[in-house]
Motif scaffolding. Structure first.
Motif, mmCIF file in Angstrom:
data_model
loop_
_atom_site.group_PDB
_atom_site.id
_atom_site.type_symbol
_atom_site.label_atom_id
_atom_site.label_comp_id
_atom_site.label_asym_id
_atom_site.label_seq_id
_atom_site.Cartn_x
_atom_site.Cartn_y
_atom_site.Cartn_z
ATOM 1 N N ASP A 1 9.282 25.802 -6.574
ATOM 2 C CA ASP A 1 9.201 27.388 -6.709
ATOM 3 C C ASP A 1 10.110 27.923 -6.501
ATOM 4 O O ASP A 1 10.266 29.421 -7.213
ATOM 5 C CB ASP A 1 7.248 27.002 -7.382
ATOM 6 C CG ASP A 1 6.894 27.504 -6.382
ATOM 7 O OD1 ASP A 1 6.204 28.280 -6.236
ATOM 8 O OD2 ASP A 1 7.256 26.734 -4.895
ATOM 9 N N ASP A 2 10.121 28.321 -5.293
ATOM 10 C CA ASP A 2 11.171 29.155 -4.952
ATOM 11 C C ASP A 2 12.740 29.438 -5.765
ATOM 12 O O ASP A 2 13.458 28.343 -4.257
ATOM 13 C CB ASP A 2 11.145 29.283 -2.770
ATOM 14 C CG ASP A 2 11.492 30.161 -2.429
ATOM 15 O OD1 ASP A 2 12.071 31.267 -3.091
ATOM 16 O OD2 ASP A 2 10.782 30.491 -1.498
ATOM 17 N N PRO A 3 13.331 30.242 -5.556
ATOM 18 C CA PRO A 3 14.314 29.694 -5.989
ATOM 19 C C PRO A 3 15.320 29.872 -4.781
ATOM 20 O O PRO A 3 16.556 29.613 -5.207
ATOM 21 C CB PRO A 3 14.865 31.612 -6.998
ATOM 22 C CG PRO A 3 13.751 31.751 -7.923
ATOM 23 C CD PRO A 3 12.388 31.361 -6.901
ATOM 24 N N GLU A 4 15.185 31.329 -4.096
ATOM 25 C CA GLU A 4 15.523 31.112 -3.226
ATOM 26 C C GLU A 4 16.205 29.457 -1.815
ATOM 27 O O GLU A 4 16.914 29.146 -1.669
ATOM 28 C CB GLU A 4 15.295 32.409 -2.109
ATOM 29 C CG GLU A 4 15.481 33.721 -2.611
ATOM 30 C CD GLU A 4 14.544 34.897 -1.444
ATOM 31 O OE1 GLU A 4 14.659 34.111 -0.547
ATOM 32 O OE2 GLU A 4 15.016 35.999 -1.975
ATOM 33 N N VAL B 1 27.415 14.149 -4.320
ATOM 34 C CA VAL B 1 26.045 14.282 -4.472
ATOM 35 C C VAL B 1 25.823 15.193 -5.867
ATOM 36 O O VAL B 1 26.550 16.276 -5.901
ATOM 37 C CB VAL B 1 24.906 14.605 -3.512
ATOM 38 C CG1 VAL B 1 23.446 14.783 -3.957
ATOM 39 C CG2 VAL B 1 25.336 13.730 -1.583
ATOM 40 N N GLU B 2 25.090 14.448 -6.226
ATOM 41 C CA GLU B 2 25.052 15.306 -8.002
ATOM 42 C C GLU B 2 23.160 16.229 -7.226
ATOM 43 O O GLU B 2 22.660 15.280 -7.017
ATOM 44 C CB GLU B 2 24.859 14.296 -8.857
ATOM 45 C CG GLU B 2 24.605 14.890 -10.228
ATOM 46 C CD GLU B 2 24.154 14.456 -11.331
ATOM 47 O OE1 GLU B 2 23.381 14.893 -12.425
ATOM 48 O OE2 GLU B 2 24.773 13.422 -11.452
ATOM 49 N N LEU B 3 23.215 16.962 -7.688
ATOM 50 C CA LEU B 3 22.194 17.465 -7.375
ATOM 51 C C LEU B 3 20.959 18.155 -8.776
ATOM 52 O O LEU B 3 21.856 18.859 -9.247
ATOM 53 C CB LEU B 3 21.907 18.981 -6.293
ATOM 54 C CG LEU B 3 20.980 20.044 -5.793
ATOM 55 C CD1 LEU B 3 19.637 18.924 -5.450
ATOM 56 C CD2 LEU B 3 21.241 20.716 -5.063
ATOM 57 N N VAL B 4 20.069 18.104 -8.878
ATOM 58 C CA VAL B 4 19.470 18.344 -10.252
ATOM 59 C C VAL B 4 17.891 19.115 -10.129
ATOM 60 O O VAL B 4 17.459 18.327 -8.771
ATOM 61 C CB VAL B 4 18.635 17.222 -10.332
ATOM 62 C CG1 VAL B 4 17.865 17.533 -11.964
ATOM 63 C CG2 VAL B 4 19.687 16.758 -11.404
ATOM 64 N N THR B 5 18.178 20.217 -9.367
ATOM 65 C CA THR B 5 16.780 21.289 -8.631
ATOM 66 C C THR B 5 16.280 21.435 -10.710
ATOM 67 O O THR B 5 16.109 22.077 -11.249
ATOM 68 C CB THR B 5 17.297 22.865 -8.472
ATOM 69 O OG1 THR B 5 18.089 23.510 -9.788
ATOM 70 C CG2 THR B 5 18.265 22.597 -7.309
ATOM 71 N N LEU B 6 14.310 21.848 -9.894
ATOM 72 C CA LEU B 6 13.506 21.915 -10.918
ATOM 73 C C LEU B 6 13.163 23.036 -10.324
ATOM 74 O O LEU B 6 12.476 22.599 -9.211
ATOM 75 C CB LEU B 6 12.851 20.769 -11.081
ATOM 76 C CG LEU B 6 14.134 19.754 -11.305
ATOM 77 C CD1 LEU B 6 13.424 17.892 -11.303
ATOM 78 C CD2 LEU B 6 14.298 19.463 -13.322
ATOM 79 N N SER B 7 12.037 23.486 -11.217
ATOM 80 C CA SER B 7 11.238 24.230 -10.217
ATOM 81 C C SER B 7 9.697 24.614 -10.300
ATOM 82 O O SER B 7 9.086 24.915 -9.582
ATOM 83 C CB SER B 7 11.586 25.731 -11.287
ATOM 84 O OG SER B 7 11.005 25.796 -12.525
ATOM 85 N N ASN B 8 9.467 23.496 -11.145
ATOM 86 C CA ASN B 8 7.791 22.769 -10.541
ATOM 87 C C ASN B 8 7.587 21.264 -11.258
ATOM 88 O O ASN B 8 8.897 21.125 -11.966
ATOM 89 C CB ASN B 8 6.592 24.232 -11.602
ATOM 90 C CG ASN B 8 7.654 23.815 -13.054
ATOM 91 O OD1 ASN B 8 7.562 22.424 -13.809
ATOM 92 N ND2 ASN B 8 8.021 24.517 -14.134
ATOM 93 N N GLY B 9 6.514 21.015 -10.471
ATOM 94 C CA GLY B 9 6.469 19.580 -10.060
ATOM 95 C C GLY B 9 5.908 19.438 -12.393
ATOM 96 O O GLY B 9 6.260 18.133 -12.159
ATOM 97 N N LYS B 10 5.945 20.055 -13.130
ATOM 98 C CA LYS B 10 5.343 19.520 -14.799
ATOM 99 C C LYS B 10 7.717 19.461 -15.152
ATOM 100 O O LYS B 10 7.399 18.079 -15.885
ATOM 101 C CB LYS B 10 5.040 20.289 -15.405
ATOM 102 C CG LYS B 10 5.813 19.756 -16.578
ATOM 103 C CD LYS B 10 4.386 20.859 -17.859
ATOM 104 C CE LYS B 10 4.866 20.204 -19.135
ATOM 105 N NZ LYS B 10 5.751 19.626 -19.875
#
Length: 146
Positions: A14-17, A33-42
């Motif tokens: 949940d922390d953008p930094e 490496v392909e990175l997929v970032t997500l900001s929460n569990g849902k």
């Protein structure tokens, strides 16, 4: 090290930094490496339910509002097709209760977040190098030691 041209990591925090720091470290690794970032569990659960992409490895923050990393871990482990998905719990805490809970709920590995770029990069590289199809999680190999 994995030789797949598209090694996909999902990282949920949940922390953008923290997301950006992780992205920078991942981009500095000498491999595709392909990175997929997500900001929460849902968001993580939604993308896992609706591939592609499909992750080779998931880094999951423990302390998030709403669905915690523990909540998401339990949800993922209840899905038969994801029982073997490698999940690395990734948190600033090294509290023994959090480590033991992560192991008990089915995480494969535990890494304490580092504020040092070289240490962060090293921990990601270490997790990528593991042959998860053969790795057997035990209390002795669960916690990453830099």
């Amino acid at each position: 090290m994995k030789t797949d041209s598209n090694f996909t990591i999902f990282y949920t925090d949940d922390d953008p930094e923290d997301l950006e720091f992780f992205r920078e470290a991942t981009q500095s690794i000498d491999q595709s490496v392909e990175l997929v970032t997500l900001s929460n569990g849902k968001e993580l659960i939604d993308i896992l339910d609706n591939p592609p992409p499909t992750p080779h490895l998931v880094f999951l923050d423990v302390n998030m509002p709403g669905l915690t990393g523990f909540d998401v871990l339990q949800h993922v482990r209840k899905t038969e097709s994801r029982e073997q998905l490698p999940i690395v719990m990734f948190t600033t805490s090294n509290d023994q209760v959090i480590i033991e809970t992560s192991l008990r709920l089915g995480a494969n590995f535990f890494v304490q977040k580092s504020s040092s770029f070289p240490n962060l990069k090293k921990s990601i590289e270490h997790a990528i190098k593991i042959d998860w199809s053969k790795f057997k999680t035990t209390s002795d190999n669960f916690v990453y030691a830099a």
